[in-house]
Design an enzyme around this catalytic site. Sequence first.
Site, short mmCIF file in Angstrom:
data_model
loop_
_atom_site.label_atom_id
_atom_site.label_comp_id
_atom_site.label_asym_id
_atom_site.label_seq_id
_atom_site.Cartn_x
_atom_site.Cartn_y
_atom_site.Cartn_z
N ASN A 17 -8.89 -3.12 -2.94
CA ASN A 17 -8.47 -3.07 -1.54
C ASN A 17 -8.68 -1.62 -1.09
O ASN A 17 -7.86 -0.75 -1.38
CB ASN A 17 -6.99 -3.48 -1.45
CG ASN A 17 -6.45 -3.43 -0.03
OD1 ASN A 17 -7.16 -3.03 0.90
ND2 ASN A 17 -5.21 -3.82 0.14
N ARG A 96 -10.64 -7.17 -0.81
CA ARG A 96 -9.93 -7.50 0.42
C ARG A 96 -10.76 -6.97 1.59
O ARG A 96 -11.11 -5.79 1.63
CB ARG A 96 -8.56 -6.83 0.42
CG ARG A 96 -7.79 -7.15 1.66
CD ARG A 96 -6.44 -6.52 1.65
NE ARG A 96 -5.65 -7.04 2.75
CZ ARG A 96 -4.37 -6.82 2.89
NH1 ARG A 96 -3.73 -6.12 1.99
NH2 ARG A 96 -3.72 -7.32 3.90
N HIS A 184 -3.14 -10.40 7.71
CA HIS A 184 -2.22 -10.66 6.58
C HIS A 184 -2.45 -12.05 5.99
O HIS A 184 -1.54 -12.63 5.38
CB HIS A 184 -0.73 -10.54 7.00
CG HIS A 184 -0.28 -9.14 7.20
ND1 HIS A 184 0.61 -8.77 8.18
CD2 HIS A 184 -0.59 -7.99 6.55
CE1 HIS A 184 0.82 -7.46 8.13
NE2 HIS A 184 0.09 -6.96 7.14
N ARG A 244 2.78 1.54 14.05
CA ARG A 244 2.14 0.83 15.19
C ARG A 244 3.22 0.22 16.07
O ARG A 244 4.24 -0.22 15.58
CB ARG A 244 1.21 -0.27 14.65
CG ARG A 244 0.03 0.25 13.87
CD ARG A 244 -0.75 -0.86 13.18
NE ARG A 244 -0.66 -0.77 11.74
CZ ARG A 244 -1.04 -1.72 10.88
NH1 ARG A 244 -1.53 -2.86 11.33
NH2 ARG A 244 -0.91 -1.54 9.58
N GLU A 382 -1.00 -10.60 -2.89
CA GLU A 382 -2.34 -10.70 -2.30
C GLU A 382 -3.43 -10.55 -3.37
O GLU A 382 -4.48 -11.19 -3.29
CB GLU A 382 -2.50 -9.62 -1.21
CG GLU A 382 -1.64 -9.92 0.00
CD GLU A 382 -1.21 -8.68 0.78
OE1 GLU A 382 -0.73 -7.72 0.16
OE2 GLU A 382 -1.37 -8.68 2.01
#
Length: 402
Positions: A17, A96, A184, A244, A382
Amino acid sequence: MTGRTAGAKMGGILTLNAGSSSLKFALFGPAGEAPLATGLADRIGLQGSLRLKDSAGAALPVAPGSLTSHAQALHCVLDSLHAAFPGIGVGAVGHRVVHGGPERATHALVDAALLDDLATLSPFAPLHQPHNLAGIRAAIEAFPEAPQVACFDTAFHRSHPWVNDTYGLPRQLYDLGVRRYGFHGLSYDYIAGELARSAPALAQGRVVIAHLGNGASLCGLLAGRSIASTMGFSPLDGLPMGTRPGQLDPGVMLFLMDQQGMSPQDISDLLYKQSGLLGLSGLSNDMRTLEASPAPEAAQAIEYFTARIRLEIGSMAAALGGIDALVFSGGIGENSALVRAKVCAGMGWLGIEIDTLANEAHARVVSAAGAATDVLVVPTNEELVIARATRALAGGGERTAA
Ligand code: AMP
């Protein structure tokens, strides 16, 4: 780095990732669902550091090497893994990739055409996609003969009905790719599979998953398929996050550009790096720091975060026609009893009631006995979703390299 060549080793699966200055990785054996090792190279290009641990969480030695580029970091990671697991080669690499575009609902074996196509999506995710693709290119260079698999964060959400896929803009913008992609997806895919295994009846119902980490979003699932998500065109929309802002009136952007003279780069920095928990608290993007702080701004940041999550749970429940289960996941969702309690407070109208002791003990089921809606805590994984997809697409990881 030159290509690592085939040897008589067992073909493991390496998952990568790649972020702007980080490389998260895991090594899985030829079979099995627990990684042999996981790790993170971060601050690549600055004062980079590499951490590696085994399946029991014990630190493993790190090979010497420079961390001034992703390719060098990968080299260092591979040397460290080779020293720790000399019998395991890399049979396939799973990556990813944040954006798969409007059509791709499944993960895919990488070839030159796919790489070119994914590069055209970089303007849609400029802070993530180019780094993800650089990670793929570095891995191809290191393992030219190993299959590379791209696993997309957007793929899981391609089942959204049109009303949850579009904005109220002229249609030509939808055709241009201005859509609600949702992100996600690897995390939601894992949790949907975990629910199907452990609570099959619930998994067939109306489930809202709250992935609350440094990035945060909700997903509404009907019978295991994503129907709606709070993230949209970019990973900026929906919930407030570490840095964010989440949902924002687009008029704010016009004001900042027209009246404050902010450039696109200034606005990008504001939205991706200076807002959310960090901007509201003026202190930190890290929930642990905020929870420990006596500053009223820290408490207010947590109030805003949890209030927006409550609103959006209502919105997901509306998209699903009700709610049977709420699942918390991600670094905050899995570990912060305070955030879970604040999110669930006042949600009795949706059948959500929390058991304080179970919540503080981080139990798997934290809803009160007899509550209409189950509230669960499910750690996400993940990397395992990437490893499974890579095994499936690469033919079981039988080809060896390294
Ligand atoms: P992630 O992006 O999923 O790794 O999650 C990172 C976020 O999880 C950060 O805001 C951390 O502060 C938060 N986090 C991790 N552990 C805890 C904890 N024990 N209590 C509260 N927040 C935590």
